[in-house]
Design a protein around this motif. Structure first.
Motif, mmCIF file in Angstrom:
data_model
loop_
_atom_site.group_PDB
_atom_site.id
_atom_site.type_symbol
_atom_site.label_atom_id
_atom_site.label_comp_id
_atom_site.label_asym_id
_atom_site.label_seq_id
_atom_site.Cartn_x
_atom_site.Cartn_y
_atom_site.Cartn_z
ATOM 1 N N SER A 204 -127.119 -22.998 -5.131
ATOM 2 C CA SER A 204 -127.095 -24.338 -5.716
ATOM 3 C C SER A 204 -127.809 -25.358 -4.848
ATOM 4 O O SER A 204 -128.200 -26.421 -5.340
ATOM 5 N N ARG A 205 -127.992 -25.038 -3.566
ATOM 6 C CA ARG A 205 -128.674 -25.962 -2.656
ATOM 7 C C ARG A 205 -130.180 -25.743 -2.608
ATOM 8 O O ARG A 205 -130.907 -26.568 -2.047
ATOM 9 N N MET A 206 -130.671 -24.658 -3.170
ATOM 10 C CA MET A 206 -132.085 -24.318 -3.033
ATOM 11 C C MET A 206 -133.007 -25.282 -3.771
ATOM 12 O O MET A 206 -134.195 -25.361 -3.475
ATOM 13 N N THR A 207 -132.476 -26.022 -4.740
ATOM 14 C CA THR A 207 -133.314 -26.962 -5.491
ATOM 15 C C THR A 207 -133.382 -28.335 -4.829
ATOM 16 O O THR A 207 -134.084 -29.217 -5.317
ATOM 17 N N GLU A 208 -132.662 -28.524 -3.727
ATOM 18 C CA GLU A 208 -132.626 -29.838 -3.085
ATOM 19 C C GLU A 208 -133.818 -30.012 -2.142
ATOM 20 O O GLU A 208 -134.365 -29.044 -1.619
ATOM 21 N N ASP A 209 -134.179 -31.272 -1.928
ATOM 22 C CA ASP A 209 -135.298 -31.577 -1.041
ATOM 23 C C ASP A 209 -134.923 -31.364 0.424
ATOM 24 O O ASP A 209 -135.757 -31.023 1.250
ATOM 25 N N GLU A 210 -133.655 -31.576 0.744
ATOM 26 C CA GLU A 210 -133.208 -31.470 2.133
ATOM 27 C C GLU A 210 -133.175 -30.009 2.575
ATOM 28 O O GLU A 210 -132.617 -29.152 1.888
ATOM 29 N N TRP A 211 -133.766 -29.727 3.722
ATOM 30 C CA TRP A 211 -133.705 -28.378 4.273
ATOM 31 C C TRP A 211 -132.414 -28.261 5.086
ATOM 32 O O TRP A 211 -132.116 -29.074 5.936
ATOM 33 N N PHE A 212 -131.632 -27.228 4.795
ATOM 34 C CA PHE A 212 -130.310 -27.179 5.388
ATOM 35 C C PHE A 212 -130.202 -26.251 6.587
ATOM 36 O O PHE A 212 -129.153 -26.158 7.200
ATOM 37 N N GLY A 213 -131.267 -25.532 6.943
ATOM 38 C CA GLY A 213 -131.296 -24.828 8.209
ATOM 39 C C GLY A 213 -130.464 -23.561 8.284
ATOM 40 O O GLY A 213 -129.770 -23.168 7.343
ATOM 41 N N ALA A 214 -130.519 -22.927 9.458
ATOM 42 C CA ALA A 214 -129.927 -21.603 9.650
ATOM 43 C C ALA A 214 -128.408 -21.647 9.694
ATOM 44 O O ALA A 214 -127.746 -20.666 9.348
ATOM 45 N N GLU A 215 -127.831 -22.777 10.130
ATOM 46 C CA GLU A 215 -126.381 -22.826 10.291
ATOM 47 C C GLU A 215 -125.663 -22.608 8.962
ATOM 48 O O GLU A 215 -124.657 -21.891 8.897
ATOM 49 N N LEU A 216 -126.195 -23.198 7.904
ATOM 50 C CA LEU A 216 -125.560 -23.045 6.603
ATOM 51 C C LEU A 216 -125.691 -21.616 6.089
ATOM 52 O O LEU A 216 -124.767 -21.075 5.478
ATOM 53 N N PHE A 217 -126.846 -21.004 6.333
ATOM 54 C CA PHE A 217 -126.975 -19.593 5.970
ATOM 55 C C PHE A 217 -125.951 -18.756 6.721
ATOM 56 O O PHE A 217 -125.351 -17.838 6.155
ATOM 57 N N ALA A 218 -125.725 -19.079 7.992
ATOM 58 C CA ALA A 218 -124.764 -18.319 8.797
ATOM 59 C C ALA A 218 -123.349 -18.436 8.234
ATOM 60 O O ALA A 218 -122.536 -17.525 8.380
ATOM 61 N N ASP A 219 -123.043 -19.565 7.589
ATOM 62 C CA ASP A 219 -121.708 -19.744 7.003
ATOM 63 C C ASP A 219 -121.432 -18.727 5.903
ATOM 64 O O ASP A 219 -120.283 -18.310 5.713
ATOM 65 N N PHE A 220 -122.484 -18.325 5.185
ATOM 66 C CA PHE A 220 -122.260 -17.590 3.945
ATOM 67 C C PHE A 220 -122.864 -16.190 3.903
ATOM 68 O O PHE A 220 -122.358 -15.324 3.205
ATOM 69 N N GLU A 221 -123.949 -15.945 4.640
ATOM 70 C CA GLU A 221 -124.651 -14.662 4.514
ATOM 71 C C GLU A 221 -123.815 -13.470 4.964
ATOM 72 O O GLU A 221 -124.021 -12.345 4.490
ATOM 73 N N SER A 222 -122.868 -13.693 5.873
ATOM 74 C CA SER A 222 -122.086 -12.578 6.407
ATOM 75 C C SER A 222 -120.929 -12.179 5.500
ATOM 76 O O SER A 222 -120.214 -11.213 5.790
ATOM 77 N N VAL A 223 -120.736 -12.893 4.399
ATOM 78 C CA VAL A 223 -119.665 -12.569 3.462
ATOM 79 C C VAL A 223 -120.029 -11.310 2.672
ATOM 80 O O VAL A 223 -121.174 -11.146 2.241
ATOM 81 N N SER A 224 -119.048 -10.429 2.463
ATOM 82 C CA SER A 224 -119.280 -9.216 1.675
ATOM 83 C C SER A 224 -119.813 -9.573 0.288
ATOM 84 O O SER A 224 -119.361 -10.533 -0.341
ATOM 85 N N GLU A 225 -120.780 -8.807 -0.183
ATOM 86 C CA GLU A 225 -121.384 -8.931 -1.506
ATOM 87 C C GLU A 225 -122.198 -10.209 -1.679
ATOM 88 O O GLU A 225 -122.616 -10.531 -2.801
#
Length: 566
Positions: A352-373
């Motif tokens: 849902s954040r990919m359409t925004e102009d603001e780049w949210f960086g690696a920290e936000l990916f780290a919050d979610f990428e490690s979740v199963s599935e």
């Protein structure tokens, strides 16, 4: 815990419980607590985010922030202005308590689990899950899927310790619900009131399985037993934003409630009338409202035959309830459903954040990428969107009005359910007969229409309703994105609506053709299977008798109910 940490977060499932516990914090010397709810957040956009983060600033000087999980989920799902800054809220707490964590269904529980993951991932926040009837699948998920160390904190019996449960007498009734013996129950309430010495706090509670049954009994007392009614307060979640219905503004002896009262009903209940809920944990939560300070009597409706001895220990009683009511799914099935939903939420938080102009960086990916599935659901959301964007164009395998296009449109509509903790609803202003007066409230339109008839529509759109006298279901139809020309019957209970969607959706998938698309048909089926559709969909139109409701879904949801021109 509070003394050992700079700032703690305490999360309650309802605002009523939040308010009650905030008052408790105020009675403690040396402990300063601040509430975070919709009433304490001002403004919009950046101002709202600043208010949110200000509560966590060290210089503000409080020790505890008390809130509800809905606000935390709104932050994760990007419902506040700016995709990165609001997430700083999760950096600020040393410890978090989720009170009554058994209270949540799968969809809401998946939100709590993702919140837990984010806070522990960012700061190593200590998490305390509190419940008298813990959901073992939830605890297992924390340990096995989130890989967090889990330690049980439980009371141990000692011979000379404080007694925390008193003897309880159980009376099992023939009636399935309280309404079947309502006159007998009302007469017993009258006797209890006449015998009472103190009206300072409620000592009697009635817990119904539905808001409609709770409302009906309240109106029945007002009409037939006014001397009883004047000592009764109703708090079942229906009277939203009604200041006259606030428990704090009333002196009462009897509390009329629903499952809302299973959590935080912290009164000295000596007589309890309860309908049997569908799960053993909910039963024990209701039952546990009585016998805390004094010996108590519990009247149970709808339990059926039980082979109890004349006296039994509480652990044996609890075991018999689990045997009688059983569980619908195995622990492995429950964990699998949670794994899927947590993965959906994590993937959608990025998608849902990919359409925004603001780049949210690696920290936000780290919050979610490690979740199963995460990867499976991230790919699913991406391919559904990209397939729909190309639909009907030259070379696209998906035609504009094809069955494939329709089912994918409907799936993308259901993505929106992940933006909130508890799913979707259609709140409307309602004036209904409360018993002593017509009360103004806000409640879900579809649930209301199952039990109430529209009598009039006021100039501001408020629906004036009367309780339906007939027990026969009424004709309610709803239209949905992707299937605007195919109205669906929406007249039954939640269970019946769930079955209606199952009978409808899977044949639609069979008719679609995904052979030349990147959409995984198996994942699409799982999406609809794991996401409860009555909580996921939002009709674009609802028809009921001579009325039609148009739903505006762009931005803040709004409902416009009109009388049909027939």
């Amino acid at each position: 815990m509070i003394e050992e940490n700079d700032l703690s977060l305490v999360v309650y499932p309802t605002n009523a419980l939040l308010d009650q516990q905030l008052e408790r914090f105020g009675e403690w010397d040396g402990i300063s607590a601040e509430p975070l709810n919709s009433d304490t957040l001002d403004g919009h956009g950046d101002n709202r985010v600043e208010d949110l983060l200000q509560l966590t600033d060290f210089y503000e000087g409080h020790d505890v922030v008390v809130t509800n999980p809905d606000i935390l989920q709104a932050i994760i799902q990007d419902q506040y202005h700016g995709s990165t800054k609001p997430m700083q809220f999760f950096d600020r707490f040393d410890a978090v308590v989720y009170d009554e964590f058994h209270f949540y269904d799968d969809l809401a529980a998946s939100g709590l689990l993702l919140q837990t993951h984010v806070m522990h991932n960012r700061r190593g926040t200590n998490v305390l899950l509190a419940s008298a009837t813990p959901n073992e699948s939830f605890v297992g998920f924390v340990q096995d899927e989130l890989s967090l160390p889990v330690r049980d904190i439980a009371a141990e019996y000692v011979q000379d310790g404080d007694q925390f449960r008193r003897p309880v007498t159980v009376n099992r009734h023939e009636g399935r619900v309280i309404d079947e013996e309502r006159e007998t129950v009302a007469e017993r309430l009258r006797e209890l009131i006449e015998d009472a010495d103190d009206f300072g706090e409620p000592q009697v509670a009635l817990v119904f399985n539905s808001v409609a049954a709770s409302n009906d009994f309240h109106a029945y007392l007002a009409e037939e037993f006014p001397d009883v009614f004047e000592h009764v307060a109703k708090d079942n979640g229906f009277d939203t934003n009604d200041p006259d219905a606030s428990l704090e503004s009333q002196d009462f002896f009897v509390l009329n409630t629903t499952s809302k009262g299973e959590v935080g009903l912290d009164y000295d209940i000596r007589t309890l009338f309860m309908e049997t809920p569908p799960t053993p944990s909910a039963f024990l939560q209701r039952f546990g409202r009585a016998g805390r300070e004094y010996e108590a009597t519990v009247h149970v409706f709808g339990l059926g035959d039980m082979a109890w001895p004349d006296e039994t220990r509480y652990p044996d009683f609890a075991a018999s309830i689990y045997d009688a009511l059983g569980t619908h799914r195995s622990r492995d099935e429950e964990i699998a459903a949670l794994r899927s939903l947590v993965g959906m939420r994590a993937a959608y938080a990025i998608h849902s954040r990919m359409t925004e102009d603001e780049w949210f960086g690696a920290e936000l990916f780290a919050d979610f990428e490690s979740v199963s599935e995460y990867g499976k659901w991230r790919a699913f959301f991406r391919t559904v969107d990209s397939t729909l964007e190309d639909a009907g164009e030259f070379g696209s395998p998906v035609m504009q009005n094809s069955a494939t296009r329709k089912i994918l449109d409907f799936a993308r509509h259901c993505f929106g359910a992940l933006e909130s903790l508890r799913g979707r609803s259609l709140p409307v202003g309602i004036k209904y007969p409360r018993g002593d007066r017509r009360a103004l409230t806000s409640y879900d339109l579809l649930t209301t229409l199952r039990y109430y008839d529209i009598r009039d529509i006021e100039s501001d759109g408020t629906l004036v309703v009367d309780r339906r006298e007939s027990t026969q279901p009424v004709a309610i139809t709803a239209r949905f994105p992707g299937y605007e020309n195919r109205p669906r019957d929406y007249s039954g209970s939640n269970g019946e609506i769930e079955k209606m969607f199952s009978r409808w959706i899977y044949p639609e998938i069979e008719e679609a053709d995904f052979a030349e698309t990147e959409v995984d048909e198996g994942v699409l089926r799982q999406f609809f299977s794991d996401l409860s559709l009555p909580k996921a969909v939002m009709p674009i139109e609802v028809r009921y008798g001579q009325y039609v409701a148009y739903v505006e879904q762009d931005g803040i949801t709004s409902v416009d109910v009109e009388r049909r021109q027939i």
